[in-house]
Design a protein around this motif. Structure first.
Motif, short mmCIF file in Angstrom:
data_model
loop_
_atom_site.label_atom_id
_atom_site.label_comp_id
_atom_site.label_asym_id
_atom_site.label_seq_id
_atom_site.Cartn_x
_atom_site.Cartn_y
_atom_site.Cartn_z
N VAL A 140 0.85 -1.19 0.00
CA VAL A 140 0.00 0.00 0.00
C VAL A 140 0.89 1.25 0.00
CG1 VAL A 140 -0.30 -0.15 2.53
CG2 VAL A 140 -1.96 1.16 1.14
N ALA A 168 -2.87 -2.92 -2.88
CA ALA A 168 -3.74 -1.76 -2.67
C ALA A 168 -3.29 -0.57 -3.50
CB ALA A 168 -3.77 -1.40 -1.19
N GLY A 170 -4.36 0.05 -6.49
CA GLY A 170 -5.46 0.49 -7.35
C GLY A 170 -5.09 0.52 -8.82
N SER A 190 -7.34 -7.83 -3.99
CA SER A 190 -7.39 -6.39 -4.15
C SER A 190 -7.48 -5.73 -2.78
CB SER A 190 -8.60 -5.99 -4.98
OG SER A 190 -8.77 -4.58 -4.96
N ASP A 192 -8.15 -2.33 -2.92
CA ASP A 192 -8.71 -1.06 -3.39
C ASP A 192 -10.16 -1.28 -3.78
OD1 ASP A 192 -8.42 1.76 -4.44
OD2 ASP A 192 -8.95 0.71 -6.29
N HIS A 245 -17.56 3.75 -1.96
CA HIS A 245 -16.14 3.43 -2.17
C HIS A 245 -15.30 4.71 -2.15
CE1 HIS A 245 -17.11 -0.63 -3.06
NE2 HIS A 245 -17.28 -0.55 -4.37
#
Length: 298
Positions: A140, A168, A170, A190, A192, A245
């Motif tokens: 991340v 993470a 994305g 995932s 994200d 989200h």
């Protein structure tokens, strides 16, 4: 061919509920575990980023993991967040998770000290060799200031008890590279919410989700449709979650999600400094999302 494994599907990056004074509210934690079991969440991540792992001391960190396991009573897999920016501390936390019976651990890349790719490889290799428990890498870079390169993840993917990665970034080009280059039995998650459904449709094995705290049944249904290669249904369900989200990151996670769960009556509004409660101007935005989902009335 999609891998069948107990730890796939919709996994919640669970908050750590707190009272107004910042103390951990274990009664609310027990209720949240039940909420996720009832709503078809497939696994719980305890003490990840969303669990405020950075603001709890080590004894509290271990107690939250222990209590989560105790409340779950073996009915749902529990993944313990045991990452640290010190390899020795990560080993200690990982050993504690193994001793208490966690199903797997999630190890964030060491933050702040910005190791090289070789340093990341040696860090994860050392933890894997020290503790015989299933381990999931966690990349991340938006929070840690270090990016686990695809090539490094691929090197680590052949270590027996490193079973997967939570990506993470994305960035779906990263997801595609991981899918193409990692072994078939290496689990790809995932991290994200906005891109998780597409990640699964591409061949991923699930998502570790912040949104799942608030809408577990919906997230689970979207992921299941994606597993079934029913793009239309998956995208339709996910479209209804799109604003959520986005707005669960309107301020730094877990500030918005803790406020959302407070508004839903799932916990008190406690949060620890340096994190603060959601700002008044952001509350109306998030409350509208919750109202649209039908989880609160306005």
């Amino acid at each position: 061919m999609r891998i069948q494994h107990p730890i796939t599907g919709a996994m919640v990056a669970l908050i750590t509920p707190m009272l107004e004074d910042g103390s951990v509210d274990f009664d609310a934690l027990a209720s949240l575990v039940e909420f996720h079991i009832e709503n078809n969440t497939h696994a719980i991540v305890s003490m990840g980023t969303t669990g405020e792992s950075a603001t709890l001391n080590q004894s509290e960190h271990i107690e939250v993991m222990q209590k989560t396991l105790a409340f779950a009573k073996g009915r749902i897999p529990i993944i313990a967040g045991t990452g640290a920016n010190s390899t020795s501390e990560a080993i200690e936390l990982t050993q504690a998770a193994k001793d208490m019976g966690a199903d797997a651990v999630l190890l964030v890349t060491p933050y702040y000290n910005k190791p090289t790719q070789e340093g990341l490889y040696q860090h994860y290799k050392a933890v894997a060799e020290a503790v015989d428990i299933d381990q999931i890498l966690y990349n991340v870079p938006g929070r840690t200031a270090v990016d686990l390169a695809v090539e490094t993840a691929v090197r680590l993917s052949v270590i027996k008890n490193i079973i997967g990665i939570k990506d993470a970034t994305g960035d779906l080009t990263v997801a595609q590279a991981l899918i193409e280059q990692c072994p078939e039995d290496f689990l790809l998650y995932s991290g994200d919410d906005a891109t998780a459904v597409e990640f699964i449709l591409m061949g991923g094995h699930g998502g570790i989700s912040v949104t799942c705290n608030v809408a577990p049944a919906e997230v689970s249904s979207a992921y299941q449709a994606a597993f079934n290669e029913d793009r239309k249904t998956a995208e339709s369900i996910n479209a209804n979650l799109y604003d959520l989200h986005q707005h669960l990151f309107i301020e730094s996670n877990p500030i918005p999600v803790k406020w959302a769960l407070y508004k839903m009556g799932k916990c008190d509004s406690g949060i620890r400094l340096p994190l603060t409660k959601l700002s008044p101007q952001a509350r109306s935005v998030l409350e509208q999302d919750l109202s649209n989902l039908g989880v609160i009335s306005r």
